[in-house]
Design a protein around this motif. Structure first.
Motif, PDB file in Angstrom:
ATOM      1  N   GLY A   1      14.834   0.943 -10.658  1.00 35.85           N
ATOM      2  CA  GLY A   1      13.852   0.077 -10.021  1.00 35.85           C
ATOM      3  C   GLY A   1      13.329  -1.037 -10.886  1.00 35.85           C
ATOM      4  N   LEU A   2      14.048  -1.377 -11.961  1.00 33.21           N
ATOM      5  CA  LEU A   2      13.538  -2.381 -12.887  1.00 33.21           C
ATOM      6  C   LEU A   2      14.675  -3.111 -13.582  1.00 33.21           C
ATOM      7  CD1 LEU A   2      10.635  -3.167 -13.767  1.00 33.21           C
ATOM      8  CD2 LEU A   2      10.929  -1.628 -15.693  1.00 33.21           C
TER       9      LEU A   2
ATOM     10  N   TYR B   1       9.883  -8.504 -16.356  1.00 36.03           N
ATOM     11  CA  TYR B   1      10.421  -7.409 -15.563  1.00 36.03           C
ATOM     12  C   TYR B   1      10.562  -7.912 -14.139  1.00 36.03           C
ATOM     13  CZ  TYR B   1       9.809  -3.946 -19.211  1.00 36.03           C
ATOM     14  OH  TYR B   1       9.907  -3.224 -20.362  1.00 36.03           O
ATOM     15  N   LEU B   2      11.648  -7.511 -13.496  1.00 36.24           N
ATOM     16  CA  LEU B   2      11.957  -7.972 -12.146  1.00 36.24           C
ATOM     17  C   LEU B   2      12.331  -6.764 -11.292  1.00 36.24           C
ATOM     18  CD1 LEU B   2      12.569 -10.777 -10.664  1.00 36.24           C
ATOM     19  CD2 LEU B   2      14.936 -10.320 -11.235  1.00 36.24           C
ATOM     20  N   CYS B   3      11.788  -6.683 -10.093  1.00 36.69           N
ATOM     21  CA  CYS B   3      12.197  -5.637  -9.162  1.00 36.69           C
ATOM     22  C   CYS B   3      13.570  -6.027  -8.628  1.00 36.69           C
ATOM     23  CB  CYS B   3      11.201  -5.510  -8.018  1.00 36.69           C
ATOM     24  SG  CYS B   3      11.782  -4.394  -6.716  1.00 36.69           S
ATOM     25  N   PRO B   4      14.601  -5.218  -8.856  1.00 39.81           N
ATOM     26  CA  PRO B   4      15.947  -5.621  -8.453  1.00 39.81           C
ATOM     27  C   PRO B   4      16.165  -5.655  -6.938  1.00 39.81           C
ATOM     28  CG  PRO B   4      15.991  -3.424  -9.387  1.00 39.81           C
ATOM     29  CD  PRO B   4      14.604  -3.943  -9.558  1.00 39.81           C
ATOM     30  N   HIS B   5      15.286  -5.039  -6.170  1.00 38.42           N
ATOM     31  CA  HIS B   5      15.471  -5.033  -4.721  1.00 38.42           C
ATOM     32  C   HIS B   5      14.722  -6.178  -4.049  1.00 38.42           C
ATOM     33  CE1 HIS B   5      17.577  -1.332  -5.257  1.00 38.42           C
ATOM     34  NE2 HIS B   5      16.550  -0.856  -5.946  1.00 38.42           N
ATOM     35  N   ALA B   6      13.507  -6.460  -4.513  1.00 40.26           N
ATOM     36  CA  ALA B   6      12.724  -7.556  -3.940  1.00 40.26           C
ATOM     37  C   ALA B   6      12.980  -8.877  -4.661  1.00 40.26           C
ATOM     38  CB  ALA B   6      11.236  -7.220  -4.008  1.00 40.26           C
ATOM     39  N   LEU B   7      13.584  -8.823  -5.855  1.00 38.88           N
ATOM     40  CA  LEU B   7      13.829  -9.997  -6.703  1.00 38.88           C
ATOM     41  C   LEU B   7      12.536 -10.713  -7.058  1.00 38.88           C
ATOM     42  CD1 LEU B   7      17.077 -11.440  -5.094  1.00 38.88           C
ATOM     43  CD2 LEU B   7      16.837  -9.741  -6.899  1.00 38.88           C
ATOM     44  N   GLU B   8      11.469  -9.942  -7.202  1.00 44.59           N
ATOM     45  CA  GLU B   8      10.159 -10.475  -7.563  1.00 44.59           C
ATOM     46  C   GLU B   8       9.723  -9.883  -8.892  1.00 44.59           C
ATOM     47  OE1 GLU B   8       8.286 -12.729  -6.042  1.00 44.59           O
ATOM     48  OE2 GLU B   8       9.765 -12.993  -4.452  1.00 44.59           O
ATOM     49  N   PRO B   9       8.978 -10.657  -9.691  1.00 45.46           N
ATOM     50  CA  PRO B   9       8.423 -10.090 -10.920  1.00 45.46           C
ATOM     51  C   PRO B   9       7.532  -8.903 -10.578  1.00 45.46           C
ATOM     52  CG  PRO B   9       8.175 -12.465 -10.889  1.00 45.46           C
ATOM     53  CD  PRO B   9       8.655 -12.058  -9.522  1.00 45.46           C
TER      54      PRO B   9
END
Length: 118
Positions: A42-43, A54-62
């Motif tokens: 998740g990171l 750090y970026l959420c790989p599913h939402a593509l948001e920091p």
């Protein structure tokens, strides 16, 4: 590569998430150099110019994961071009695009610089 077969890719200031069937699931403008490495399911760690986020790989948001302000401000003097994460997920090594080719090693739990091999 993400758990479940998805893939994250970056380039040209964009981050893209492809599903396990190789179809574009989402894309986001993220600026910076675009170095990217999965840290955990998740990171992800993303090089945005000279900083790391750090970026959420599913939402593509920091994410709001805690980070040391020094790490975000000055990971390197030049844009971060490469990120490699240790298989344990405990450490990451980064390098910029500068001529001196400094590599920096970060402890990810504390976001502290732990080594700069010469």
């Amino acid at each position: 590569v993400l758990p479940g077969g998805g893939v994250l890719a970056s380039g040209g200031g964009r981050v893209r998430h492809f599903d396990p069937h190789h179809k574009l699931a989402r894309a986001a403008e993220r600026g910076g150099g675009g170095a990217l490495a999965a840290v955990s399911p998740g990171l992800a760690l993303y090089g945005d110019g000279t900083r790391l986020h750090y970026l959420c790989p599913h939402a593509l948001e920091p994410t709001d994961a805690p980070t040391d302000p020094a790490l975000r401000r000055a990971a390197h003097e030049h844009p971060v071009r490469h990120i490699a994460v240790h298989p344990s997920g405990a450490y990451a090594a980064t390098s910029g695009d500068d001529a001196d080719r400094f590599v920096r090693v970060w402890e990810l739990a504390s976001c502290q610089l732990v080594a700069t091999p010469v």
